[in-house]
Scaffold this active site. Structure first.
Site, PDB file in Angstrom:
ATOM      1  N   CYS A 142      22.501  67.754  37.663  1.00 39.30           N
ATOM      2  CA  CYS A 142      21.552  68.610  38.379  1.00 39.30           C
ATOM      3  C   CYS A 142      21.810  68.592  39.885  1.00 39.30           C
ATOM      4  CB  CYS A 142      20.111  68.223  38.022  1.00 39.30           C
ATOM      5  SG  CYS A 142      18.912  69.520  38.465  1.00 39.30           S
ATOM      6  N   HIS A 234      19.908  69.172  32.387  1.00 33.62           N
ATOM      7  CA  HIS A 234      19.438  67.829  32.042  1.00 33.62           C
ATOM      8  C   HIS A 234      19.546  67.592  30.530  1.00 33.62           C
ATOM      9  CE1 HIS A 234      17.712  66.576  35.937  1.00 33.62           C
ATOM     10  NE2 HIS A 234      17.376  67.849  36.094  1.00 33.62           N
ATOM     11  N   GLU A 236      19.811  64.940  29.232  1.00 34.12           N
ATOM     12  CA  GLU A 236      19.127  63.670  28.932  1.00 34.12           C
ATOM     13  C   GLU A 236      17.622  63.818  28.726  1.00 34.12           C
ATOM     14  OE1 GLU A 236      18.464  64.017  33.391  1.00 34.12           O
ATOM     15  OE2 GLU A 236      19.961  64.641  31.918  1.00 34.12           O
TER      16      GLU A 236
END
Length: 308
Positions: A142, A234, A236
């Protein structure tokens, strides 16, 4: 194989409750094997949540990894206690003379600030420069990806008219790139940002290669010939991360858009639909295998000598 983490890191109990294999320092010290050394520069204010999210993905590999966390010495955290950071995080001076097989530099909530106005920018530049000779492969996430692309390659970032938030369809552009091995032609990735980098700028640099883009959210994944990986989103994120951010911004009176393609029927009163987790796991597993394990020398001190 597991990730190796400190015995009392809070993320350990969370991951163990999910039946994810983590290994404490005490147990790992009895094994005769060289695990991959992974350093995570965690710039996110939600330290524990980000630690847990990244460790969850790093654990889905047959390769044992020894994970350490790094903080900025030139920034005072407002959301994490000094005691916690002292216990679980190192500073750059503690690691500058060491080598690491892989490194992850996370996003940060400073997107709308000029890079040079970020209070830890000079230190971050020093760290990013250090990665070229001390890390085999670095993944930027990011805002971290925008910082890395700007510092290493002069790629500008651009402010968006409103926050980009949601789950966006991305198209794979390269069938031969190992980090996307096993990916479908179309996959989903969470995005949560106020800025962007643009394909036309990246394509001007022959050392960069765009691997995935989205019609709605733009550039998704970029790699460099220096074994760097830049992802604008993202992978994650957990199921509820975007919902938490939406509620936070709503309560702060920011009148946020409902995250795109996230809640069932786009109704924030309904549960989010997870559609990115399989590719997220594959992406991190591929990175550990192809970009780190297959590229790093067995003698960790040899890392970076071919780049000097």
């Amino acid at each position: 194989m597991p990730v190796k983490i400190p015995d009392d890191l809070p993320a350990a109990s969370i991951l163990e409750s999910e039946n994810i294999f983590v290994m404490t320092e005490k147990r790992a010290d009895t094994q005769d094997i060289r695990p991959l050394k992974i350093l995570i520069l965690n710039l996110m204010p939600t330290k524990v949540e980000t630690e847990t999210q990244l460790l969850r993905l790093l654990s889905n590999s047959p390769i044992q990894t020894d994970v350490e966390f790094l903080q900025m010495a030139t920034h005072v955290s407002k959301n994490t206690s000094a005691e916690y950071l002292k216990r679980f995080y190192r500073k750059f001076d503690d690691v500058r003379d060491r080598k690491f097989d892989g490194m992850i530099i996370t996003g940060a909530p400073v997107e709308c600030i000029d890079f040079t106005d970020v209070d830890y920018w000079d230190e971050l530049c020093e760290i990013m420069d250090w990665t070229l000779t001390n890390v085999c492969s670095t993944m930027y996430i990011c805002w971290g990806s925008m910082a890395g692309l700007n510092y290493h390659y002069g790629i500008p970032k651009y402010c968006l008219s409103s926050k980009l938030s949601g789950i966006f369809e991305h198209r794979k552009l390269d069938d031969k790139e190992p980090i996307l091995r096993g990916f479908d032609d179309v996959f989903f990735m969470p995005q949560s940002r106020h800025t962007e980098v643009r394909a036309e700028d990246i394509k001007k640099n022959p050392r960069l290669h765009i691997l995935a883009t989205s019609d709605d959210s733009g550039v998704g994944i970029v790699v460099s010939e220096r074994n760097q990986v830049f992802i604008t989103g993202h992978f994650e994120y957990d199921r509820g991360t975007l919902a938490y951010e939406y509620e936070r911004d709503l309560n702060a009176g920011m009148n946020p858009h409902i995250p795109d393609n996230y809640f069932e029927d786009d109704d924030p009163h309904k549960d989010p639909i997870v559609r990115w987790r399989g590719h997220a796991t594959m992406f991190f597993t591929n990175w550990l295998n192809y970009n780190v394990y297959q590229e790093t020398p067995f003698d960790i001190d040899e890392i970076g000598r071919d780049r000097i």
